[in-house]
Design a protein around this motif. Sequence first.
Motif, short mmCIF file in Angstrom:
data_model
loop_
_atom_site.label_atom_id
_atom_site.label_comp_id
_atom_site.label_asym_id
_atom_site.label_seq_id
_atom_site.Cartn_x
_atom_site.Cartn_y
_atom_site.Cartn_z
N ARG A 148 47.50 33.79 26.30
CA ARG A 148 46.30 33.44 27.05
C ARG A 148 45.46 34.68 27.37
N TYR A 149 44.19 34.44 27.69
CA TYR A 149 43.37 35.47 28.31
C TYR A 149 43.81 35.59 29.77
N THR A 187 50.18 42.05 27.02
CA THR A 187 51.34 42.29 27.88
C THR A 187 52.23 41.06 27.91
N SER A 188 53.49 41.27 27.67
CA SER A 188 54.46 40.17 27.74
C SER A 188 54.63 39.73 29.19
N GLY A 207 31.11 41.24 31.15
CA GLY A 207 32.53 41.10 30.87
C GLY A 207 33.35 42.36 31.02
N SER A 208 34.55 42.21 31.57
CA SER A 208 35.52 43.29 31.61
C SER A 208 36.20 43.40 30.24
N ASP A 209 37.02 44.42 30.09
CA ASP A 209 37.83 44.52 28.87
C ASP A 209 38.69 43.28 28.75
N LEU A 210 38.83 42.81 27.53
CA LEU A 210 39.60 41.60 27.28
C LEU A 210 41.09 41.94 27.22
N ASP A 211 41.89 41.28 28.04
CA ASP A 211 43.33 41.46 28.05
C ASP A 211 44.01 40.13 27.74
N LEU A 212 45.17 40.23 27.11
CA LEU A 212 45.95 39.04 26.79
C LEU A 212 47.34 39.15 27.41
#
Length: 398
Positions: free
Chosen positions: A30-31, A92-93, A45-50
């Motif tokens: 997910r985002y 990130t897990s 938008g901020s940096d996209l993290d998953l």
Amino acid sequence: MVRIDAAAWRKRRGIARLLDALGAAEGLTRYVGGAVRDELLELPGSDLDLATRLRPDEVVARLEATGIKAVPTGIAHGTVTAVSDGRPVEITSLRRDVATDGRRATIAFTDDWAEDAARRDFTINALSADPVSGEVFDYYGGLDDLAARRVRFIGAPLERIAEDHLRILRLFRFHARFGAGEPDPEALAACTARANDLMALSRERIADELLKLLGLPDPAPTVAIMLDRAILAPVLPEISSARQAGLEALIAAEAEAGLEPDPLRRFAALLPADPVIAEKVAARLKLSNKARKRLACAVARDSSGSPHALAYRVGRDCAVDRLLLGGRTVEAKDIAGWAIPKLPLGGGVLIARGLAEGPVVARTLQAIERRWVDGGFPAGDALEQLVADELARAGAAS
């Protein structure tokens, strides 16, 4: 049901390929975090993290199998940076905290989205979104807090601060950026009670958070609360409520001059007008040598005389700082875009024109430079006359 525009997000460079590699369609990824929050607030938008249910080794294997570069930036803590079509994205897990000491955490991996969200600091940062449907998942009331422009800890504030003391400063930074009105009372009370915990943090982390706060459009109301509650006193006793008015005046001057907020300049506004103190504070916070020099220069606050001469002598950045701190906004704006000239002659020219070698050359060059600066940087015949005058005076003196 709240949703983001999943189709639009998927069109971002490198994202579709990355989501496919990480099993987004199967609900594995997910985002998360700031990008979801900022989208809902209609902010840039901020940096996209998953975040993903996959373990770090599985993430790396899937990325490499798809030809996506995997960089193990924080693999011990579950984070891998993917570079997909030139775009870096942190993955990130899912994690849960096993133990914390106020500075770092020992983690274990999990496949529970709510458990992972629970370890985040504020409810508005714990939102996640499905990359296929766009559905936003909110386990701790973050959507209501976004609507109320309220920054609230997940769970008991004192416990969250005990896990990571930096959350004290983050509470105020996020309030200054996203909050409205007074901070959440329970959060504010906890930060006030635990302000001494900041002493356990590295000074670099403190400096980073403080400068991020000061770089926001108008941090003054939040800083006033921090000073009133003595939040910074354990680590920065040099900053007092007496300097609050200076910060407010500087922010107004920056806006009037049409200049971008500058966190280092604003920091200078909060410090006493003493370069020695500024140097000590900068050294304590382990700022760069460039930042230390600028801070010490700015706090001197002497902006007397010609602004162009000031910029020549102390540098453009420091001159703009001093002019703004002195309320000379029009001159500060003028200096900000000014290319500082260079004296178009050196000692060799003076010797070639008959001046004897020795200390007299340096003295004469300094005299020429002083008159050149004080005269508004003349060129052509005016400069030639100035040089001739000083050469004649030096020749007579020798």
